[in-house]
Motif scaffolding. Structure first.
Motif, PDB file in Angstrom:
ATOM      1  N   HIS A  58      29.943  30.676  12.738  1.00 26.81           N
ATOM      2  CA  HIS A  58      31.236  30.465  13.616  1.00 26.81           C
ATOM      3  C   HIS A  58      32.447  30.086  12.888  1.00 26.81           C
ATOM      4  N   ILE A  59      32.034  28.893  12.363  1.00 28.76           N
ATOM      5  CA  ILE A  59      32.999  27.933  11.584  1.00 28.76           C
ATOM      6  C   ILE A  59      33.464  28.723  10.463  1.00 28.76           C
ATOM      7  N   ILE A  60      32.503  29.280   9.505  1.00 33.02           N
ATOM      8  CA  ILE A  60      32.832  30.182   8.378  1.00 33.02           C
ATOM      9  C   ILE A  60      33.961  31.271   8.624  1.00 33.02           C
ATOM     10  N   GLY A  61      33.525  32.012   9.778  1.00 32.28           N
ATOM     11  CA  GLY A  61      34.382  33.041  10.130  1.00 32.28           C
ATOM     12  C   GLY A  61      35.683  32.513  10.804  1.00 32.28           C
ATOM     13  N   PHE A  62      35.747  31.584  11.354  1.00 29.88           N
ATOM     14  CA  PHE A  62      37.108  31.027  12.108  1.00 29.88           C
ATOM     15  C   PHE A  62      38.029  30.741  10.954  1.00 29.88           C
ATOM     16  N   ALA A  63      37.486  29.915   9.875  1.00 30.78           N
ATOM     17  CA  ALA A  63      38.384  29.553   8.842  1.00 30.78           C
ATOM     18  C   ALA A  63      39.039  30.752   8.182  1.00 30.78           C
ATOM     19  N   LEU A  64      37.946  32.055   8.059  1.00 33.50           N
ATOM     20  CA  LEU A  64      38.525  33.183   7.438  1.00 33.50           C
ATOM     21  C   LEU A  64      39.635  33.782   8.255  1.00 33.50           C
ATOM     22  N   GLU A  65      39.346  33.672   9.686  1.00 39.71           N
ATOM     23  CA  GLU A  65      40.386  34.414  10.594  1.00 39.71           C
ATOM     24  C   GLU A  65      41.678  33.465  10.537  1.00 39.71           C
ATOM     25  N   VAL A  66      41.585  32.272  10.491  1.00 41.99           N
ATOM     26  CA  VAL A  66      43.017  31.361  10.552  1.00 41.99           C
ATOM     27  C   VAL A  66      43.753  32.124   9.182  1.00 41.99           C
TER      28      VAL A  66
ATOM     29  N   SER B  62      36.849  34.428  18.299  1.00 35.77           N
ATOM     30  CA  SER B  62      36.642  35.143  17.130  1.00 35.77           C
ATOM     31  C   SER B  62      35.573  34.804  16.358  1.00 35.77           C
ATOM     32  N   GLY B  63      35.410  33.468  16.225  1.00 37.19           N
ATOM     33  CA  GLY B  63      34.433  33.191  15.286  1.00 37.19           C
ATOM     34  C   GLY B  63      32.893  33.613  15.828  1.00 37.19           C
ATOM     35  N   PHE B  64      32.855  33.781  17.270  1.00 37.55           N
ATOM     36  CA  PHE B  64      31.608  34.261  17.441  1.00 37.55           C
ATOM     37  C   PHE B  64      31.280  35.584  17.324  1.00 37.55           C
TER      38      PHE B  64
ATOM     39  N   SER C 286      27.231  34.710  -3.022  1.00 40.29           N
ATOM     40  CA  SER C 286      27.831  34.916  -1.733  1.00 40.29           C
ATOM     41  C   SER C 286      29.091  33.904  -1.806  1.00 40.29           C
ATOM     42  N   LEU C 287      29.048  32.954  -2.479  1.00 42.04           N
ATOM     43  CA  LEU C 287      30.454  31.768  -2.684  1.00 42.04           C
ATOM     44  C   LEU C 287      31.678  32.821  -3.016  1.00 42.04           C
ATOM     45  N   LEU C 288      31.319  33.637  -4.343  1.00 46.11           N
ATOM     46  CA  LEU C 288      32.443  34.452  -4.869  1.00 46.11           C
ATOM     47  C   LEU C 288      32.863  35.594  -3.784  1.00 46.11           C
ATOM     48  N   ILE C 289      31.946  36.068  -2.897  1.00 43.58           N
ATOM     49  CA  ILE C 289      32.338  36.931  -2.068  1.00 43.58           C
ATOM     50  C   ILE C 289      33.301  36.380  -0.970  1.00 43.58           C
ATOM     51  N   TYR C 290      32.857  35.226  -0.597  1.00 44.11           N
ATOM     52  CA  TYR C 290      33.740  34.447   0.556  1.00 44.11           C
ATOM     53  C   TYR C 290      34.951  34.074  -0.155  1.00 44.11           C
TER      54      TYR C 290
ATOM     55  N   MET D 254      26.332  37.589   2.510  1.00 44.82           N
ATOM     56  CA  MET D 254      26.752  36.256   2.415  1.00 44.82           C
ATOM     57  C   MET D 254      26.082  35.731   3.475  1.00 44.82           C
ATOM     58  N   THR D 255      26.050  36.178   4.802  1.00 45.73           N
ATOM     59  CA  THR D 255      25.305  35.770   6.235  1.00 45.73           C
ATOM     60  C   THR D 255      24.045  35.935   5.877  1.00 45.73           C
ATOM     61  N   PHE D 256      23.369  36.870   5.206  1.00 40.29           N
ATOM     62  CA  PHE D 256      21.879  36.960   4.781  1.00 40.29           C
ATOM     63  C   PHE D 256      21.603  35.624   3.974  1.00 40.29           C
ATOM     64  N   THR D 257      22.232  35.339   2.980  1.00 35.89           N
ATOM     65  CA  THR D 257      21.928  34.347   2.016  1.00 35.89           C
ATOM     66  C   THR D 257      21.866  32.960   2.812  1.00 35.89           C
ATOM     67  N   ILE D 258      22.805  32.675   3.656  1.00 38.66           N
ATOM     68  CA  ILE D 258      22.835  31.323   4.467  1.00 38.66           C
ATOM     69  C   ILE D 258      21.335  31.574   5.430  1.00 38.66           C
ATOM     70  N   THR D 259      21.135  32.735   6.172  1.00 42.54           N
ATOM     71  CA  THR D 259      20.018  32.701   6.890  1.00 42.54           C
ATOM     72  C   THR D 259      18.869  32.630   6.343  1.00 42.54           C
ATOM     73  N   ILE D 260      18.614  32.907   5.175  1.00 44.64           N
ATOM     74  CA  ILE D 260      17.235  32.586   4.476  1.00 44.64           C
ATOM     75  C   ILE D 260      16.773  31.326   4.281  1.00 44.64           C
ATOM     76  N   PHE D 261      17.785  30.356   4.267  1.00 47.15           N
ATOM     77  CA  PHE D 261      17.490  28.928   4.002  1.00 47.15           C
ATOM     78  C   PHE D 261      16.931  28.175   5.203  1.00 47.15           C
ATOM     79  N   LEU D 262      17.065  29.181   6.489  1.00 47.07           N
ATOM     80  CA  LEU D 262      16.274  28.404   7.855  1.00 47.07           C
ATOM     81  C   LEU D 262      14.583  28.248   7.417  1.00 47.07           C
ATOM     82  N   LYS D 263      13.974  27.368   7.465  1.00 39.79           N
ATOM     83  CA  LYS D 263      12.805  27.197   7.123  1.00 39.79           C
ATOM     84  C   LYS D 263      11.842  28.109   7.340  1.00 39.79           C
TER      85      LYS D 263
END
Length: 282
Positions: A97-105, A132-134, A167-171, A263-272
């Motif tokens: 949500h935060i990542i998306g909202f920052a992009l929206e702004v 929008s972040g949702f 993922s960072l380069l994509i963002y 990018m979202t997938f990469t963040i997700t895989i860091f869940l234990k």
């Protein structure tokens, strides 16, 4: 265990039909795959259903964007309360949500103006409604839910360091392409090389099936692009070429969404509980 949790268990471990083969097996597996996908899209489905049914004028005197924000919060609370989503998963969804909202702004700022939210809302911050972040969080929610319901495993995943850098380069490219040029296709070529051997293993019914990870990214990006077309048709937000009359969102946005999925997938895989099912070749 709640009733909804029991239903999830039934989906993950369904009663087996003996001697299932041929077209009957195909139909059963396809049916369970569809049901599990629909269940994984619970947040997405409920949220976009609210887009369809909430009139442009709002509800009970509350502006439409504010109603959507309230609905998104209620859906999220409901999923945690019914234990369809854990607190750890909620933290990940909020990060999306935060990542998306920052992009929206950034994208809706006066200097960039890639798109706009034309309606009034009390919950607008920097001209961006908080709901929008949702929409970005919904992508993360889908991946988390589908991973569990389909018992997803990933084989030949690239080293985490490379995946994170890409993922960072994509963002970053979503921001810098307005000033430094669009390097999306160079990044996409790098993604093709990184994930060329990566395979996603999933279980629709009782047997594991597999598909290329790249195809999964493309398919998810396509359905997000379709959802974007529906959202702009209902005037939730508008691109500059849609101000006077609606037109289909450019197909180039499909590639942007596919990259965002990575990018979202990469963040997700860091869940234990998910990282344990990702296998990196030695």
């Amino acid at each position: 265990m709640s009733t909804l949790e029991l239903l999830d268990e039934k989906l993950i471990h369904p009663p087996l039909i003996p001697n299932l083969s041929g077209w009957k097996r195909f139909c059963v597996e396809f049916l369970f795959f569809g049901i599990k996908e629909a269940r994984a899209c619970l947040f997405v489905g409920l949220f976009f259903l609210s887009i369809f049914i909430i009139p442009k004028s709002g509800l009970l005197g509350i502006p439409r964007y504010d109603v959507l924000f309230i609905i998104a919060i209620c859906i999220q609370i409901g999923m945690v309360y019914t234990k369809l989503e854990t607190l750890d998963e909620l933290k990940a969804v909020m990060l999306f949500h935060i990542i998306g909202f920052a992009l929206e702004v950034f994208k809706t700022s006066a200097n960039i103006h890639s798109w706009s939210y034309p309606d009034f809302a009390y919950t607008k911050v920097l001209n961006v409604p908080l709901f929008s972040g949702f929409m970005y969080a919904a992508i993360g929610s889908y991946i988390i839910q589908a991973w569990r319901l389909l018992d997803v495993k990933i084989y030949h995943h690239p080293p985490y360091t490379f995946a994170v850098i890409v993922s960072l380069l994509i963002y970053i490219n979503f921001f810098t392409h307005h000033f430094l040029g669009d390097y999306r296709w160079y990044i996409a070529a790098t993604v093709l090389g990184l994930y060329a051997r990566t395979t996603v293993i999933f279980t629709p019914y009782d047997r594991e099936r597999k598909m290329p990870m790249l195809l999964a990214f493309i398919l998810i990006g396509f359905f997000i692009w379709l959802a974007e077309n529906i959202s702009t048709f209902f005037g939730i937000w508008k691109y500059p070429n849609q101000i006077t009359s609606w037109s289909m969102v450019h197909t180039g946005k499909w590639s942007s969404w596919a990259l965002l999925v990575i990018m979202t997938f990469t963040i997700t895989i860091f869940l234990k509980h998910i990282k344990k099912t990702v296998y990196i070749p030695k």
